[in-house]
Scaffold this motif. Structure first.
Motif, PDB file in Angstrom:
ATOM      1  N   LYS A 129       0.812  -1.222   0.000  1.00 11.45           N
ATOM      2  CA  LYS A 129       0.000   0.000   0.000  1.00 11.45           C
ATOM      3  C   LYS A 129       0.845   1.271   0.000  1.00 11.45           C
ATOM      4  CE  LYS A 129      -4.108  -1.956   2.251  1.00 11.45           C
ATOM      5  NZ  LYS A 129      -4.790  -2.096   0.939  1.00 11.45           N
ATOM      6  N   HIS A 130       2.173   1.085   0.122  1.00 15.35           N
ATOM      7  CA  HIS A 130       3.054   2.256   0.235  1.00 15.35           C
ATOM      8  C   HIS A 130       4.322   2.031  -0.577  1.00 15.35           C
ATOM      9  CE1 HIS A 130       0.680   4.055   3.499  1.00 15.35           C
ATOM     10  NE2 HIS A 130       0.495   2.814   3.918  1.00 15.35           N
ATOM     11  N   MET A 131       4.314   2.466  -1.845  1.00 11.16           N
ATOM     12  CA  MET A 131       5.455   2.237  -2.723  1.00 11.16           C
ATOM     13  C   MET A 131       5.772   3.500  -3.512  1.00 11.16           C
ATOM     14  SD  MET A 131       3.675  -0.998  -4.734  1.00 11.16           S
ATOM     15  CE  MET A 131       5.177  -1.932  -4.903  1.00 11.16           C
ATOM     16  N   ILE A 132       7.058   3.704  -3.731  1.00 17.33           N
ATOM     17  CA  ILE A 132       7.511   4.790  -4.592  1.00 17.33           C
ATOM     18  C   ILE A 132       8.237   4.163  -5.778  1.00 17.33           C
ATOM     19  CG2 ILE A 132       9.075   6.788  -4.785  1.00 17.33           C
ATOM     20  CD1 ILE A 132       8.642   7.310  -1.828  1.00 17.33           C
ATOM     21  N   GLY A 133       7.924   4.608  -6.968  1.00 14.29           N
ATOM     22  CA  GLY A 133       8.607   4.126  -8.163  1.00 14.29           C
ATOM     23  C   GLY A 133       9.358   5.254  -8.854  1.00 14.29           C
ATOM     24  N   LEU A 134      10.592   4.985  -9.223  1.00 13.44           N
ATOM     25  CA  LEU A 134      11.387   5.949  -9.988  1.00 13.44           C
ATOM     26  C   LEU A 134      11.895   5.261 -11.233  1.00 13.44           C
ATOM     27  CD1 LEU A 134      13.657   7.415  -7.149  1.00 13.44           C
ATOM     28  CD2 LEU A 134      11.671   8.533  -8.188  1.00 13.44           C
ATOM     29  N   THR A 135      11.656   5.850 -12.401  1.00 11.49           N
ATOM     30  CA  THR A 135      12.242   5.305 -13.633  1.00 11.49           C
ATOM     31  C   THR A 135      13.333   6.265 -14.073  1.00 11.49           C
ATOM     32  OG1 THR A 135      10.567   6.411 -14.959  1.00 11.49           O
ATOM     33  CG2 THR A 135      10.134   4.147 -14.359  1.00 11.49           C
ATOM     34  N   ILE A 136      14.561   5.746 -14.083  1.00 13.65           N
ATOM     35  CA  ILE A 136      15.710   6.598 -14.375  1.00 13.65           C
ATOM     36  C   ILE A 136      16.251   6.258 -15.753  1.00 13.65           C
ATOM     37  CG2 ILE A 136      17.943   7.400 -13.528  1.00 13.65           C
ATOM     38  CD1 ILE A 136      17.160   6.472 -10.772  1.00 13.65           C
ATOM     39  N   GLY A 137      16.047   7.173 -16.682  1.00  7.45           N
ATOM     40  CA  GLY A 137      16.541   6.990 -18.042  1.00  7.45           C
ATOM     41  C   GLY A 137      16.924   8.365 -18.568  1.00  7.45           C
ATOM     42  N   VAL A 140      13.383   1.169  -8.150  1.00 10.37           N
ATOM     43  CA  VAL A 140      14.030   1.899  -9.234  1.00 10.37           C
ATOM     44  C   VAL A 140      13.981   1.059 -10.511  1.00 10.37           C
ATOM     45  CG1 VAL A 140      16.214   2.899 -10.049  1.00 10.37           C
ATOM     46  CG2 VAL A 140      15.546   3.136  -7.638  1.00 10.37           C
ATOM     47  N   GLY A 141      13.499   1.664 -11.576  1.00  6.34           N
ATOM     48  CA  GLY A 141      13.473   1.011 -12.882  1.00  6.34           C
ATOM     49  C   GLY A 141      14.053   1.938 -13.948  1.00  6.34           C
ATOM     50  N   GLY A 142      13.769   1.658 -15.184  1.00  2.00           N
ATOM     51  CA  GLY A 142      14.302   2.469 -16.283  1.00  2.00           C
ATOM     52  C   GLY A 142      15.683   1.988 -16.694  1.00  2.00           C
ATOM     53  N   GLY A 143      16.206   2.565 -17.765  1.00  2.00           N
ATOM     54  CA  GLY A 143      17.477   2.125 -18.348  1.00  2.00           C
ATOM     55  C   GLY A 143      18.617   2.016 -17.350  1.00  2.00           C
ATOM     56  N   VAL A 144      18.770   3.004 -16.479  1.00  2.00           N
ATOM     57  CA  VAL A 144      19.898   3.025 -15.548  1.00  2.00           C
ATOM     58  C   VAL A 144      19.844   1.838 -14.568  1.00  2.00           C
ATOM     59  CG1 VAL A 144      20.959   4.354 -13.655  1.00  2.00           C
ATOM     60  CG2 VAL A 144      20.361   5.506 -15.786  1.00  2.00           C
ATOM     61  N   SER A 145      18.647   1.336 -14.298  1.00  2.00           N
ATOM     62  CA  SER A 145      18.529   0.226 -13.338  1.00  2.00           C
ATOM     63  C   SER A 145      19.188  -1.057 -13.849  1.00  2.00           C
ATOM     64  CB  SER A 145      17.060  -0.048 -12.992  1.00  2.00           C
ATOM     65  OG  SER A 145      16.384  -0.597 -14.100  1.00  2.00           O
ATOM     66  N   LYS A 146      19.495  -1.074 -15.159  1.00  2.00           N
ATOM     67  CA  LYS A 146      20.197  -2.245 -15.708  1.00  2.00           C
ATOM     68  C   LYS A 146      21.619  -2.371 -15.153  1.00  2.00           C
ATOM     69  CE  LYS A 146      17.375  -2.401 -19.846  1.00  2.00           C
ATOM     70  NZ  LYS A 146      17.241  -1.764 -21.154  1.00  2.00           N
ATOM     71  N   ALA A 147      22.117  -1.306 -14.495  1.00  2.00           N
ATOM     72  CA  ALA A 147      23.438  -1.389 -13.858  1.00  2.00           C
ATOM     73  C   ALA A 147      23.423  -2.392 -12.697  1.00  2.00           C
ATOM     74  CB  ALA A 147      23.887  -0.005 -13.392  1.00  2.00           C
ATOM     75  N   GLY A 148      22.232  -2.841 -12.310  1.00  2.00           N
ATOM     76  CA  GLY A 148      22.081  -3.995 -11.418  1.00  2.00           C
ATOM     77  C   GLY A 148      22.694  -3.860 -10.033  1.00  2.00           C
ATOM     78  N   ASP A 149      23.337  -4.951  -9.605  1.00  2.00           N
ATOM     79  CA  ASP A 149      23.819  -5.061  -8.226  1.00  2.00           C
ATOM     80  C   ASP A 149      24.783  -3.950  -7.819  1.00  2.00           C
ATOM     81  OD1 ASP A 149      22.298  -7.243  -7.807  1.00  2.00           O
ATOM     82  OD2 ASP A 149      23.909  -8.722  -8.044  1.00  2.00           O
ATOM     83  N   PHE A 150      25.631  -3.524  -8.747  1.00  2.00           N
ATOM     84  CA  PHE A 150      26.594  -2.464  -8.425  1.00  2.00           C
ATOM     85  C   PHE A 150      25.863  -1.176  -8.035  1.00  2.00           C
ATOM     86  CE2 PHE A 150      29.270   1.130  -9.968  1.00  2.00           C
ATOM     87  CZ  PHE A 150      30.331   0.980  -9.086  1.00  2.00           C
ATOM     88  N   LEU A 151      24.849  -0.844  -8.831  1.00  2.00           N
ATOM     89  CA  LEU A 151      24.015   0.324  -8.532  1.00  2.00           C
ATOM     90  C   LEU A 151      23.289   0.132  -7.211  1.00  2.00           C
ATOM     91  CD1 LEU A 151      22.483   2.977  -9.405  1.00  2.00           C
ATOM     92  CD2 LEU A 151      20.794   1.471 -10.469  1.00  2.00           C
TER      93      LEU A 151
END
Lengths: 314, 314
Positions: B130-138, B258-269
């Motif tokens: 019931k409490h979520m924030i989504g950020l798409t970073i591209g 966190v989603g979007g293109g930048v999230s593909k940096a995966g575990d390091f990010l």
């Protein structure tokens, strides 16, 4: 609706009032909180004052419930004060259930910043608005948000702490441990601290002709054209406006209402704040949010506390 | 529940899929958007693809409705695209009603950042929270918030624009006209811009051995110990974490995804982001919010678009 008892619990004094559904205060009293006497004693004296108000008002049968606005961190479900800097030994104190035991009346508790915005929602100029942000600017900065008609309390009940949004990444240290929180640059405390810090550069400022320097001293100096007053006021208003601009981008509210001690600076504050907020709001949001001062100044605390009941029973 | 058509409308290509209530994609297609052919043509080709999917799937009688995730500003009540930088001539374009006319199916529209968090709510690792924030970073930073189970859209439908919260008051100019918005320092675009700006000081950085510098180039360089890569990644992660810390203080969410293109940096990010966010969260909020990457990477756009329907009909 019936009548409600509102309790504005404070570190020094506690105000208790009988409030109707229009926010009219039918009866009220102020007692010293006297925290040092112990929490049971505080509760017993509050309960005693409630009985006196009910007896005098002769309205007991119409009284719906009690609302308590408390400083610090509260648990609204269990009715406990979890922690409050003003009441060091009140950790996990079941205040609501104790007041209920003494009075037989259903009792709700909310932190005072949330009580402030609920008071505006119930009784203020923008009453009934489904999208409002409240900021109380005094020693610290308290905040409360109503979004889609819902008081935003979050997953653990800790929302909304807008005073601890960073507005100056390399700014002054905040009591929370971060640098440049809104509270660290735009509270009354921050304004007074800035005056002391700048003193060596501006020893002849009108600010220092006052015996005691308060936020009002600085804002009055700014208003009358004093150079240091203007510098501090500008830094304050800029940080506050940048914060409010962000809150507008976040919540897209109908109105942002400012209360607390600093709001007594009135029209001078409001005019400057509106202009500056406008600078920090992006084009698509221009004109979407009003910025205003609370008009519940007198007994705002009692009204806010009473509004907790009206909100819960809406 | 039945099946839903999800349309992930993009500037270059548009993805259309048939999705069940568990987020499983039963059938999908990708078509070039071809904005230049005019909006009626785009709509007709989308409708045609929908008919093909329905014919192949032979599931038409079970299809509940259509959800469209669109870039830009939309009016969810009238189903219009108000304005989108990707579609210059789509001002006040009644996209939903046109798709409805072509298909006979009820059609909902939402901006793509809100569709992202609805997708997480409907199908992701934290589904039902019931409490979520989504950020798409591209290219930019999109954001959506679910608070108390409600998608926060605000008084005019413009909330939540977390990409335009100022995190560096004297930082780089943002497309919105302010300086130092989160989007101006923590998007893929910002990362690439920083690389070009710093080039004179670090001409031998591994970053410049790539033919085309993308955010991934810089993050990979940081990961492998390149000095400039580390400087830029640190500035990026610090600004992003400061922003997210503030969002946690604001909404007290269960999770920030966190989603979007930048999230593909995966575990390091993720590892670096979690550590840094922890630095910017005050004591009472420690451990209250998880920070995670989206696990809906494949066809996230179609799933997000489909989830709009499941949210509206919840």
């Amino acid at each position: 609706m019936g009548l409600v008892i509102g309790i504005d619990l404070g570190g020094t004094e506690t105000k208790i009032g009988l409030v109707d559904e229009h926010g009219k205060i039918l009866n009220k009293t102020t007692i010293p909180t006297l925290v040092s006497r112990g929490r049971e004693d505080v509760v017993a004296r509050i309960a005693n004052s409630i009985h006196n108000i009910l007896d005098i008002a002769n309205e007991k049968d119409k009284v719906l419930a009690i609302g308590i606005g408390s400083p610090g961190s509260i648990d609204r479900d269990s009715g406990k004060v979890l922690f409050s800097p003003n009441f060091p030994d009140w950790r996990d104190f079941p205040l609501a259930s104790m007041i209920r035991k003494h009075t037989g009346l259903e009792t709700f508790i909310e932190n005072d910043a949330n009580a402030f915005i609920l008071g505006e929602w119930a009784f203020g100029k923008y009453k009934g608005s489904k999208h409002m942000i409240g900021l109380t600017i005094g020693t610290g900065i308290g905040s409360g948000v109503i979004s889609h008609g819902q008081l935003i309390t979050g997953h653990n009940g800790y929302a909304v702490e807008l005073g601890h949004i960073i507005v100056e990444p390399n700014g002054p240290l905040c009591g929370c441990g971060s640098h440049g929180c809104l509270e660290a640059v735009a509270s009354a405390t921050a304004i007074v601290r800035f005056a002391h810090e700048y003193r060596k550069r501006f020893p002849d400022s009108a600010i220092f002709s006052s015996e005691k320097i308060e936020a009002k001293t600085v804002i009055d100096a700014a208003k009358s054209g004093d150079e240091l007053g203007k510098i501090i006021f500008d830094r304050f208003i800029d940080a506050l406006a940048r914060g409010i601009g962000g809150f507008i981008h976040t919540f897209n509210p109908e109105v942002v209402i400012v209360g607390g001690g600093v709001s007594k600076a009135g029209d001078f504050l409001l005019k400057n704040l509106r202009e500056r907020v406008d600078r920090y709001v992006m084009t698509s949001f221009k004109g979407t949010a009003k910025v205003d001062l609370s008009d519940l100044v007198e007994d705002a605390g009692i009204k806010g506390a009473a509004s907790i009941v009206f909100y819960r029973k809406r």
